[in-house]
Design an enzyme around this catalytic site. Structure first.
Site, mmCIF file in Angstrom:
data_model
loop_
_atom_site.group_PDB
_atom_site.id
_atom_site.type_symbol
_atom_site.label_atom_id
_atom_site.label_comp_id
_atom_site.label_asym_id
_atom_site.label_seq_id
_atom_site.Cartn_x
_atom_site.Cartn_y
_atom_site.Cartn_z
ATOM 1 N N SER A 136 0.839 -1.198 0.000
ATOM 2 C CA SER A 136 0.000 0.000 0.000
ATOM 3 C C SER A 136 0.875 1.250 0.000
ATOM 4 C CB SER A 136 -0.966 -0.036 1.183
ATOM 5 O OG SER A 136 -1.969 0.941 1.060
ATOM 6 N N GLU A 254 -9.019 -6.037 -3.705
ATOM 7 C CA GLU A 254 -8.449 -4.859 -3.037
ATOM 8 C C GLU A 254 -9.518 -3.956 -2.420
ATOM 9 O OE1 GLU A 254 -5.313 -4.010 -2.553
ATOM 10 O OE2 GLU A 254 -4.062 -4.851 -4.139
ATOM 11 N N HIS A 348 -7.636 -5.571 0.533
ATOM 12 C CA HIS A 348 -6.413 -4.772 0.563
ATOM 13 C C HIS A 348 -5.612 -5.082 1.830
ATOM 14 C CE1 HIS A 348 -3.852 -1.378 -0.457
ATOM 15 N NE2 HIS A 348 -4.057 -0.832 0.737
#
Length: 383
Positions: A136, A254, A348
């Site tokens: 991320s 995600e 995610h």
């Protein structure tokens, strides 16, 4: 662990809530895990995620002990977050020898890599075999490091998990539909009622971070011509990135945990097709082949996923391949029962526990995290 860098609180219901035990402006600390018999082992340097506004290297999910037992020296570190890490101001630029501001969090990351270069041999690590890795915002940071001349020759390989390569603000000029970074910083300064950098420095750090949150300050890199010489895409297009082997990828689901990024659903499939026709013109048929109206819910999720993460990962890998270095693309699509029960298949950051070996009943995950358990999860993590 040292204290985490100053950051705002996270909603109690958030999947990613893992509040730091302590916070301080004095937060630039670094952590090393090494096997007892380490000697010239590969080094893996983890850059934590959290939107460049939250998180820290002391989060239990990032504990590197199990990864180190696989035969590596594992390093993690903190870097400044939010306005303290990424605020640009004309007044700060005027104070700088380079005439720039912002990117302080990135400079922290680069300094950590210099420390690794100079010291990791004392821990049994090979300073000539350093892999930077992050997820991320950590992967976003990896792309910064790949394009920053200041980080050149400080690492030998890179792993980017759910990276993003969006446009960044220029230091002092508007571009790509974005105000300049110094303009964005001025909004924070005005809200704080400060006349300049000295007045901001006199403020309580937590109060200043809160003001950044109030005005919607989005911490990110600044194209300053020094630490970040150009837009990420432009640097890769010109072949001016670090030419090191790269592993990059994204997760199938995600945005299942980031639904704010999913476009509002149209009334029906026909309305969806009409809107795609308006937006994409001659490319609409190609678009609808990949994201069909027949599975509208999935297509809306997939377009957001690919716009943010899939496109970035694929493009990074293609550009590294074109530069003549090994590059690999992955898609993480593993769904385990606890995630499936919450409609969070391959969400995610769901790959992170598998990287660090944190699966099973005793895994050090935050309170709201759906726990991966069972033999299949253990086998995947080991692989």
């Amino acid at each position: 662990f040292g204290p985490s860098c100053v950051q705002p609180d996270v909603a109690e219901t958030s999947l990613y809530r893992d509040p730091p035990a302590s916070m301080s402006e004095d937060c630039l600390t670094l952590n090393v895990w090494a096997p007892d018999d380490a000697g010239r082992l590969p080094v893996m340097v983890w850059v934590h995620g959290g939107s460049l506004r939250i998180g820290g290297s002391s989060q239990p999910i990032f504990d590197g002990a199990r990864l180190a037992r696989k035969g590596a020296v594992v390093v993690s570190f903190n870097y400044r977050l939010g306005v303290l890490g990424w605020l640009a101001l004309a007044g700060l630029s005027a104070e700088s020898e380079q005439g720039v501001s912002g990117n302080y969090g990135l400079l922290d990351q680069i300094q950590a890599l210099r420390w690794v270069r100079d010291n990791i041999g004392q821990f049994g690590g090979d300073p000539a075999n350093v892999t930077i890795m992050g997820e991320s915002a950590g992967a976003f940071s990896v792309t910064y490091l790949l394009t920053s001349p200041l980080a050149r020759d400080l690492f030998d390989k890179a792993i980017a998990q759910s990276a993003n390569t969006r446009s960044l603000p220029m230091l002092s000029s508007a571009a790509n539909g974005l105000p300049s970074a110094e303009q964005l910083g001025a909004v924070v300064m005005d809200e704080a009622g400060a006349a300049g950098p000295e007045a901001l420095r006199a403020m309580d750090a937590e109060q200043l971070v809160a003001i950044g949150e109030q005005v919607g300050f989005r911490p990110e890199g600044t194209v300053d011509g020094w630490a970040l010489p150009d837009q990420l895409v432009a640097t890769f297009d010109a072949g001016e990135q670090a030419r090191v082997p790269l592993l990059a990828g994204f997760n199938e689901g995600e945005v299942r945990s980031q639904r704010v990024f999913i476009a509002p659903a149209p009334a029906d499939g026909a309305a969806y097709e009409s809107r795609i026709g308006e937006l994409y013109g001659d490319l609409a048929d190609d678009f609808l082949t990949v994201y069909p109206a027949s599975d509208l819910e999935y297509s809306l999720m997939a377009t957001a996923r690919d716009a943010l993460y899939g496109w970035a990962a694929e493009r990074l890998v293609r550009k590294q391949t074109a530069a003549g270095v090994p590059a690999y693309l992955y898609r993480f699509d593993y769904c385990y029962p606890a995630a499936q029960a919450l409609d969070l298949c391959a969400f995610h950051a769901s790959d992170v526990p598998f990287v660090f070996g944190h699966v099973g009943a005793g895994a050090p995950l935050s309170a709201n995290w759906p726990r991966p358990e069972g033999e299949t999860s253990r086998q995947l993590s080991a692989a």
